[in-house]
Design a protein around this motif. Sequence first.
Motif, PDB file in Angstrom:
ATOM      1  N   GLU A 454       0.671  -1.219   0.238  1.00  0.00           N
ATOM      2  CA  GLU A 454       0.037   0.042  -0.105  1.00  0.00           C
ATOM      3  C   GLU A 454       0.778   1.168  -0.025  1.00  0.00           C
ATOM      4  N   THR A 455       1.012   1.774  -1.038  1.00  0.00           N
ATOM      5  CA  THR A 455       1.843   2.974  -1.327  1.00  0.00           C
ATOM      6  C   THR A 455       1.250   4.490  -1.402  1.00  0.00           C
ATOM      7  N   ARG A 456      -0.004   4.514  -1.275  1.00  0.00           N
ATOM      8  CA  ARG A 456      -0.668   5.861  -1.589  1.00  0.00           C
ATOM      9  C   ARG A 456      -0.509   6.611  -0.295  1.00  0.00           C
ATOM     10  N   ASP A 459       3.218   8.152   0.145  1.00  0.00           N
ATOM     11  CA  ASP A 459       3.509   9.021  -1.081  1.00  0.00           C
ATOM     12  C   ASP A 459       2.720  10.406  -0.071  1.00  0.00           C
ATOM     13  N   GLU A 460       1.536  10.455   0.331  1.00  0.00           N
ATOM     14  CA  GLU A 460       1.090  11.369   1.021  1.00  0.00           C
ATOM     15  C   GLU A 460       1.974  11.878   2.194  1.00  0.00           C
TER      16      GLU A 460
END
Length: 537
Positions: A454-456, A459-460
Motif C-alpha cells: 500500500e503506497t498511496r 506518498d502522501e
Amino acid sequence: MKKLSVVMIILLFLPSATAFSFEEAKTEVIQKLEAQVNFVENAELNYAIYIRSLEIIAVTRSGIPNEKLIQNYAEWLKSLQEDDGSFPPIITFDVSGVPSCDAYYYAERPKGFEGFPSCLYGFSFKKCPEYSYITTCSRAASTALILYALLDAGEPRNSPVIKKGVQYLLKTMKNGTYWTYVYTVSSSKVGVSSCKEAEKVWGFKEKPSLVATAYAVALLHRLGYNVSKSLQWLNSNLKPENLINKDYLTYLLENETPKWEYSFPFYQLGFPSVHFYHREPFESLVVPLVLIKEERLEINQSAVRFMASILNKTRISFAGDYTLYISTDLFWNSKENYSLSVLFKGTNLSQITENGTFYYLLSRSLKFKALEKNFTISGSLNFTVPEEVSWEPEVNVFLFKRLTNRSYMRVDCAEVEKCGRGCYNFKLYPHYDWWSDSIRPSATALLWYYLAGETRAIDEFLRNYSSLKCESELAEDYQNRGCSEDYALLLLLMDVRSGSFKGYGKPRIKLVGGIFVFVVPVLLVVLYLTKEMSCRR
C-alpha cells in the motif's frame, strides 16, 4: 477536438513542477541525522547500537554519498565486537514466550516522570507479584543487524569481523531453526533492569525471538546461506499474539471481552506508542521484515494484512467518532458548583453549555463525530474553590478516538491555561493525519504499509512529514534519545519507496530517470504536432 484530447492525455504524463524530489528530501534528512550525533552518544548502548546500524543502512541505501558518516559509525560498531564474535545486545520487545498475567492500567506518575503533561499520567505496566514489566534482549539480533549494516558500509564478506559474527550466529542457532532472547524484570522494588543484567542474572531464561530470527534470516540469506527452515519458522510464528501484546489485542479486536473495565487503555498519544519502553513487537519486527522483503524472500502475507488492518484502525484520520474528556479531582470534602462551555467547529456538535454541582470528582465525556479534518475545540471550565483551600487541582482535557465499540485511544492533549481562581480555558486543534504528530510512529506504520504493497499513504506522508515533530519531543526524553531514530526510519521509508534500496551497489547515473520521464512525453507531443502540421500542408 479528438486531436486536442490526444495531446492532453500525453501532457498528463509530464512531471509536475511541484513533484516530490526524493534526492532533495533525502539530502535534507541526512543533514538532520548528522546534527543528531551527540544525542545518540549519550543514549544507552543497546539503543545507540540499533540507531547507528539503522543509520548506516538508511544512508547507504539512499544513493546520497556520505562516506564520513558511514565509516565513522561502522568503525565504532566494529570496536564493540567481542571475542566470541557477538555484539552487545539490543532490546527486541518480543512477547512470544514471555510469562504473562492479567494486566490492569492505573494512573500514576512513576519516579523520574513527574514533569510529564497531565494527559500522559497513565503508565501501563503488567502488574504481577514478581514484576511490573519485562525487557527482552538479544545478542543474536544485534549481531545480525550490525553485520548487515557493516556489509552495507563496504565491509568485505570474508573479513574477520563478518566471519566471526556469522560463526557466532551459526553456533547459537537453536535446533537449526531460530535464535533467542533473554528477558529481565523491572519493578518499583528492583528498579529498571538493563540488558547486561538480563544476561548476567536471567541468561538461563532463553526464549525464541522473532526479531532476532528475522535479522539473522536477512543477513544469512544475503551471504548465501540456506535460510528456508528459519524463514518457515518465522512466518509460522507471525501471529497476532506475537505481534501485539495480548492486553492491547483485547481492545483492538471486537471478538474478545476485556477482563477489566477501564475503557481507555492507551495512555500514549497514538498507536504505535511514542514511548520507547512501551513498544510492541511489530515495531521492532518491521525493519528486519523490510530487509527480508528486499532480499526477495516471501513474508507471511496474512500477518502483514493483519497489521495493516490494525494500523488502518489506529490511524488518526480525524474522520469518525470521538470523545472529549474533561476532568478534575478536588481532593476536598465539599460539594462545588461548576460551569462548562465548549465550542466545537467542524463537528456534528456546535456549542455545549452546562451548569451543575459535583462532589470530589468532576468528569465529563462529550461524544461527537468529526465532519472536517481540521476541526477545533475550545472552551472554559469554572468551579468554586473554598477560601480555606490554598491550592487548586489540575484540570485534564484530552481527546479520544473510538477504535471499537468498547475501546478508545487517546490521541491529543489540550492546551490548558489558568484564567483565575477555579477558572481554566482550553483549546484543542488536531493538526496531523497520521498515527501521531511525531515521525517515528507514523514511519513505522507506513513501513508495514510498504510490506502490504500500500503506497498511496506513504506518498502522501512523504509530501507532508515536515509538519511533524520527532517522537522524543512528544515523549519528553529528547535529551536521552534526540531525533535520530525518527530521521533514520524516515530515510529508510524514502529508500524503499524511491527504489534506491534495491538499487544499492549498482552504478548510479544521476538524473537519467528524471530526464527520461520528462523528455519522452515532450518528444511525443512535438512529433505529434509536427505530423499534424505536415498533413495540413
